[in-house]
Design a protein around this motif. Structure first.
Motif, mmCIF file in Angstrom:
data_model
loop_
_atom_site.group_PDB
_atom_site.id
_atom_site.type_symbol
_atom_site.label_atom_id
_atom_site.label_comp_id
_atom_site.label_asym_id
_atom_site.label_seq_id
_atom_site.Cartn_x
_atom_site.Cartn_y
_atom_site.Cartn_z
ATOM 1 N N ARG A 287 45.808 34.474 77.479
ATOM 2 C CA ARG A 287 46.970 35.271 77.842
ATOM 3 C C ARG A 287 47.899 34.549 78.808
ATOM 4 N NH1 ARG A 287 45.340 41.374 78.986
ATOM 5 N NH2 ARG A 287 43.636 40.189 79.898
ATOM 6 N N SER B 54 41.644 33.430 72.865
ATOM 7 C CA SER B 54 40.763 34.421 73.474
ATOM 8 C C SER B 54 40.983 35.773 72.792
ATOM 9 C CB SER B 54 41.058 34.527 74.971
ATOM 10 O OG SER B 54 42.379 35.004 75.147
ATOM 11 N N LYS B 55 40.107 36.725 73.082
ATOM 12 C CA LYS B 55 40.179 38.026 72.427
ATOM 13 C C LYS B 55 41.494 38.774 72.693
ATOM 14 C CE LYS B 55 37.459 42.235 71.787
ATOM 15 N NZ LYS B 55 38.349 43.224 72.396
ATOM 16 N N PRO B 56 41.952 38.851 73.973
ATOM 17 C CA PRO B 56 43.203 39.595 74.183
ATOM 18 C C PRO B 56 44.356 39.038 73.346
ATOM 19 C CG PRO B 56 42.252 38.898 76.295
ATOM 20 C CD PRO B 56 41.379 38.343 75.224
ATOM 21 N N ASP C 97 43.926 40.347 69.901
ATOM 22 C CA ASP C 97 44.188 41.794 69.908
ATOM 23 C C ASP C 97 45.686 42.086 69.998
ATOM 24 O OD1 ASP C 97 41.513 42.294 69.728
ATOM 25 O OD2 ASP C 97 41.228 42.844 71.839
ATOM 26 N N LEU C 98 46.413 41.218 70.697
ATOM 27 C CA LEU C 98 47.869 41.395 70.828
ATOM 28 C C LEU C 98 48.615 40.865 69.599
ATOM 29 C CD1 LEU C 98 48.193 40.220 74.547
ATOM 30 C CD2 LEU C 98 48.881 42.469 73.703
ATOM 31 N N HIS D 297 39.961 34.013 66.983
ATOM 32 C CA HIS D 297 39.348 34.613 68.173
ATOM 33 C C HIS D 297 37.934 34.059 68.394
ATOM 34 C CE1 HIS D 297 37.022 38.493 69.496
ATOM 35 N NE2 HIS D 297 36.938 37.557 70.409
ATOM 36 N N LYS E 86 41.631 48.648 67.553
ATOM 37 C CA LYS E 86 42.282 49.835 68.128
ATOM 38 C C LYS E 86 41.877 51.116 67.383
ATOM 39 C CE LYS E 86 46.662 48.916 65.662
ATOM 40 N NZ LYS E 86 46.266 49.446 64.381
#
Lengths: 248, 321
Positions: free
Chosen positions: B207, B232-234, B237-238, B246, A182
């Motif tokens: 997700r 997975s990446k999301p 990231d979350l 990841h 981010k």
């Protein structure tokens, strides 16, 4: 502190890959090129050092004139200046030799490169540069702090991570983690405008041996269609994994 | 002339990849009419290598080399390669080997091809097949230097028994203070029971699992299978799962025998990261999920119903087999 960030110019991660000339060359038609993602994390970390610890940040790429937009993007993100070594980056050792020359001439304290580029995935260049120059080298680096000439870092290992310390001059092979995703910088209009006025020096390559050559490319064979198993027939899935695929 | 491999170990025991390297090197040695020499660093019992065709072990025992140091280990390997007059050096694709490989390559003035997925396609010229563009393609690479270095991708060749009459020789390479410029302060092992790099089976969630609180069933499925967990990446990231899990083009690559994707739609970057896995199973409620196009087996269904059912059935299967 003088920082050099090595930038690879690679196809965007969503790109479909095609080849031309009897499958001997990558087909760049219709492909969007970007700063190699591993390098982008390193660049943002370098900009952090620039803002917090008054470092100067130079970006470098070994490539033809077509890679200049990628270097300009790095300048727009905040690098102070850029160098392009005017050569086709055919082989890891050749590229490492060019970068080592730039580093020697520029007297950089810290060199940040991505741990691998997402085109040829060799993963060799940062380590080779370190070996050529005799610099300390940390690969798969996910965190980096510098105080005076001391560096502390975290590197990924299989199944965990390792905290290490060393001294400058240092070269790292960086990756995701150097900064949070981010926090990655996107060029703003002011950055884009000022980037135009920043120096982009083109230097000619030094002589270097080439040990490897990519001779032919091939796409994976098309897969046969997925075998769908009904959600209420788990026994069938277990049977297929055990008897057909032999993986359990 | 010989083929030299670096037989990696952890806590004094060879890693499985060492046996794959030995099996591969044996085949290359047969084609070239030469022998296989393995370098072992602080491994207690080296005899196991003889099962996989190694003709000679250079056994290094040195307290300075108890912890991994890329520069020092590279120094040991290059000295072994010179001593054995190696024509080919085979390394693996573990994080440690990828770290030391370029250092060995520069020291030996040797061309290196990483991510190699098979035996040489030809010996004159020396040509190997490797993956490129994050597993979206293969690339034949010619190595023209006198010594050739190969980085073998995990699970790309297999392990083959081939018993040899192995000689063991104590080897005392020179390591200098200069080799230890990087000091290890501490090592933290991940929380997962099996690491993604070592795992033959990986169970991965996306997700579609709706939140970190639902990861219990992914962990349970992994436990039944002796698998590593990934995401997975999301999801990373979350912050539902750590970044180290990841999997994908900008995360970790997976080359397992079996990859089970639960609630992952299959973005191009994720597929690139798992393409080297042999068998892919996809569980997703959306029949249009792109992942089904590259999967071997699929179940269209709700993960919250399918996965517990699968765990139960697998437990019964494991009990019987």
């Amino acid at each position: 502190m003088k920082i050099l960030v090595c930038i690879s110019h690679v196809p965007d991660t969503t790109s479909k890959i095609n080849f031309t000339h009897d499958d001997s060359q990558f087909d760049s038609n219709g492909v969007q090129f970007v700063i190699n993602p591993n390098d982008e994390f390193g660049l943002t970390r370098a900009i952090w050092f620039q803002e917090q610890q008054a470092a100067t940040v130079t970006v470098v790429n070994v490539g033809g004139p077509d890679t200049e937009p990628t270097l300009r993007k790095a300048l727009a993100i905040g690098a102070n200046d850029a160098i392009r070594v005017n050569a086709n980056p055919t082989d890891s050792f050749f590229v490492a030799k060019q970068l080592a020359e730039v580093i020697k001439n520029g007297g950089y304290d810290l060199v940040i490169a991505g741990k691998e580029s997402l085109d040829y995935n060799g993963g060799m260049v940062p380590g080779m540069v370190a070996a050529i120059l005799g610099y300390n080298f940390i690969n798969s680096c996910t965190e980096l702090t510098i105080e005076a000439t001391n560096a502390k870092a975290i590197r990924e290992i299989d199944g965990g991570r390792e905290k290490v310390s060393t001294s400058l001059p240092l070269i790292i092979g960086g990756q995701k983690g150097l900064v949070e995703e981010k926090d990655l910088r996107i060029p703003n209009m002011r950055g884009i405008m000022t980037a135009r006025a920043k120096t982009l020096t083109v230097v000619e390559p030094v002589e270097a041996s080439v040990h490897t050559k990519a001779v032919k490319f091939e796409k994976p064979a098309p897969k046969s269609a997925v075998k769908l198993v009904a959600a209420d027939n788990i026994d069938e899935l277990i049977n297929l994994l055990h008897n057909e695929a032999k993986v359990i | 002339m010989s083929i030299v491999i670096y037989a990696e170990s952890a806590e004094g025991k060879f890693k499985k990849i060492a046996f794959e390297l030995a099996s591969y090197a044996k085949k290359v040695a047969e084609s070239l009419g030469t022998t296989v020499t393995a370098v072992s660093i602080n491994t207690q019992d080296v005899s196991e290598l003889s099962k996989y065709g190694v003709d000679k072990v250079l056994k290094v025992t040195n307290d300075k080399l108890v912890g991994f140091s890329a520069k020092a280990y590279a120094d040991v390997i290059q000295q072994a390669a010179r001593k054995e007059n190696a024509s080919v050096v085979v390394l693996s694709s573990t994080t440690d080997s990828i770290y030391l490989a370029p250092l060995v390559a520069v020291a030996l003035e040797a061309g290196f091809a990483s991510n190699v997925v098979g035996l040489p396609e030809s010996y004159l010229p020396f040509q190997v097949r490797r993956t490129a563009f994050s597993n979206k393609a293969f690339n034949s690479t010619e190595i023209s230097s006198d010594i050739k270095i190969i980085g073998l991708a995990k699970n790309s060749y297999g392990i083959f028994e081939n018993t040899s009459n192995m000689a063991t020789e104590d080897f005392n390479p020179t390591v200098s203070e200069n080799d230890f410029g990087i000091k290890v302060e501490s090592v933290e092992k991940g929380s997962g029971k099996v690491s993604i790099a070592d795992a033959d089976i990986v169970v991965s969630g996306g997700r579609g699992l709706k939140g970190p609180e639902n990861w219990g069933m992914i962990e349970e499925l992994a436990e039944v299978l002796g698998a590593a967990t990934a995401c997975s990446k999301p999801v990373s990231d979350l912050d539902w799962r750590p970044h180290s899990e990841h999997v994908g083009q900008t995360g970790k690559p997976v080359a397992s025998n079996l990859y089970i994707a639960v609630g992952i739609s299959g973005a191009i970057q994720h597929i690139a990261g798992i393409n080297s896995s042999k068998v892919k199973v996809v569980i997703n409620s959306d029949p249009e999920a792109p992942f089904f196009k590259v999967a071997d087996y699929g179940i269209v269904g709700d993960a919250f119903e399918v996965v517990p059912h699968l765990i139960e059935k697998l437990k019964a299967f494991k009990a019987q087999n």
